[in-house]
Write a protein that holds these residues in place. Sequence first.
Motif, PDB file in Angstrom:
ATOM      1  N   LYS A   1       0.800  -1.225   0.000  1.00 58.19           N
ATOM      2  CA  LYS A   1       0.000   0.000   0.000  1.00 58.19           C
ATOM      3  C   LYS A   1       0.831   1.272   0.000  1.00 58.19           C
ATOM      4  O   LYS A   1       0.380   2.303  -0.471  1.00 58.19           O
ATOM      5  CB  LYS A   1      -0.957  -0.011   1.198  1.00 58.19           C
ATOM      6  N   TYR A   2       2.022   1.204   0.591  1.00 57.15           N
ATOM      7  CA  TYR A   2       2.822   2.430   0.735  1.00 57.15           C
ATOM      8  C   TYR A   2       4.200   2.324   0.085  1.00 57.15           C
ATOM      9  O   TYR A   2       5.004   3.251   0.210  1.00 57.15           O
ATOM     10  CB  TYR A   2       2.993   2.759   2.233  1.00 57.15           C
ATOM     11  N   GLN A   3       4.465   1.211  -0.582  1.00 62.81           N
ATOM     12  CA  GLN A   3       5.771   0.991  -1.203  1.00 62.81           C
ATOM     13  C   GLN A   3       6.904   1.173  -0.183  1.00 62.81           C
ATOM     14  O   GLN A   3       7.969   1.725  -0.477  1.00 62.81           O
ATOM     15  CB  GLN A   3       5.990   1.936  -2.396  1.00 62.81           C
ATOM     16  N   LEU A   4       6.643   0.699   1.039  1.00 61.93           N
ATOM     17  CA  LEU A   4       7.630   0.785   2.106  1.00 61.93           C
ATOM     18  C   LEU A   4       8.118  -0.616   2.453  1.00 61.93           C
ATOM     19  O   LEU A   4       7.347  -1.451   2.948  1.00 61.93           O
ATOM     20  CB  LEU A   4       7.010   1.422   3.356  1.00 61.93           C
ATOM     21  N   LYS A   5       9.372  -0.881   2.180  1.00 61.77           N
ATOM     22  CA  LYS A   5       9.949  -2.174   2.524  1.00 61.77           C
ATOM     23  C   LYS A   5      10.843  -1.973   3.736  1.00 61.77           C
ATOM     24  O   LYS A   5      11.892  -1.324   3.655  1.00 61.77           O
ATOM     25  CB  LYS A   5      10.740  -2.729   1.346  1.00 61.77           C
ATOM     26  N   ILE A   6      10.397  -2.510   4.871  1.00 58.65           N
ATOM     27  CA  ILE A   6      11.144  -2.301   6.115  1.00 58.65           C
ATOM     28  C   ILE A   6      11.503  -3.648   6.738  1.00 58.65           C
ATOM     29  O   ILE A   6      10.921  -4.681   6.418  1.00 58.65           O
ATOM     30  CB  ILE A   6      10.338  -1.459   7.133  1.00 58.65           C
ATOM     31  N   GLU A   7      12.456  -3.602   7.638  1.00 58.98           N
ATOM     32  CA  GLU A   7      12.863  -4.791   8.359  1.00 58.98           C
ATOM     33  C   GLU A   7      12.035  -4.937   9.626  1.00 58.98           C
ATOM     34  O   GLU A   7      11.381  -3.984  10.070  1.00 58.98           O
ATOM     35  CB  GLU A   7      14.354  -4.698   8.707  1.00 58.98           C
ATOM     36  N   ARG A   8      12.092  -6.120  10.231  1.00 59.96           N
ATOM     37  CA  ARG A   8      11.326  -6.367  11.452  1.00 59.96           C
ATOM     38  C   ARG A   8      11.722  -5.406  12.579  1.00 59.96           C
ATOM     39  O   ARG A   8      10.862  -4.919  13.304  1.00 59.96           O
ATOM     40  CB  ARG A   8      11.521  -7.806  11.933  1.00 59.96           C
ATOM     41  N   ARG A   9      13.026  -5.166  12.700  1.00 64.43           N
ATOM     42  CA  ARG A   9      13.456  -4.293  13.787  1.00 64.43           C
ATOM     43  C   ARG A   9      12.907  -2.880  13.614  1.00 64.43           C
ATOM     44  O   ARG A   9      12.652  -2.180  14.592  1.00 64.43           O
ATOM     45  CB  ARG A   9      14.980  -4.275  13.889  1.00 64.43           C
ATOM     46  N   THR A  10      12.715  -2.437  12.343  1.00 68.39           N
ATOM     47  CA  THR A  10      12.098  -1.125  12.082  1.00 68.39           C
ATOM     48  C   THR A  10      10.629  -1.151  12.476  1.00 68.39           C
ATOM     49  O   THR A  10      10.109  -0.176  13.033  1.00 68.39           O
ATOM     50  CB  THR A  10      12.234  -0.739  10.596  1.00 68.39           C
TER      51      THR A  10
END
Length: 325
Positions: free
Chosen positions: A37-46
Amino acid sequence: MAEKKHSAFALLEILTTYTDEDHILTAKQIMELLETKYQLKIERRTLYSNVEILEQAGYVISKYDDNGKGYFLEQKQFDKAEILLLCNAIHASHFISREQSNKLIKKLLSTQSKYEAADFMGDIYLHNTLKTPNREILYNIGLISEAVREGKMMQFAYMKYNADKKMVPRREDPYIVEPRYIVYQDSRPYLIATNPKYYNLVHYRLDRISQAVLLDEKVKKLPEDTDPYVYASNKLFMYAGEMIPVTFLCDEQILDQMIDIFGREVSVSKRDDGRFILYVRTSEKGALYLAQQYLDSLQIVEPADLKEKLITQLEKTLSLYRKSE
């Protein structure tokens, strides 16, 4: 691509829209939604860090350690029951236009998950055909609040329906008043104001006010013992006119309605025949209108001249019906 520093806001929106106690998202599902939905690829810690940021900001989030499943927004700005109550009230309100109602309801539902929002089934309600066509109501409320706060007079056009069912001004000259209060009576909001020339309380329906403008002139000081709700409750059906004492005789079957209309402070005494005497102060027009609404179970006892006016009105009405036969 959205910036990662905005991911906490995106997370909040996801938790608001897609989660509740019955719909819990795992960390993996949240990360997928952020990317989709937001084109945000983040890691679990983030993700964990963003959850902490939201919690520090006051949001109550249930986590895997709490429920054994995942994440959901536990405490929202409004709970589901409050939202449904507010949406129902807006839908039923005559003084809010249909367009404004739909916008307000949509905003309120956006504070809930999409699953909870679906529980407000607006289509089960018949269209409220009594809704006002005047879209200025919210603007008017804001302007009146500003006028009262700053102690300024205001002017406006006061509208009425013509034969074509169009809203037109009642007169050419604008109304100029000293705004004092907004009260709700008969399921509608009214502006209670004073007349700058005669210094008496007057009232106007907010949904009939148009082209309102704030003036620079200051209002006069209002006596401290002025109670707008005493004024409104005595103006039966918000008819204008001098307040007079009226005694009604009513059947037991409508006592509930009379107390709903006049309030629990109304003076009531029971007669031996099971009927009740009501002692009220109200306007003459309001008393006559009420007596005609409950002809078979409500009578005007005093004053005698008001009773005679009702008899005259009824005789005139009967004569009109007989002529039409």
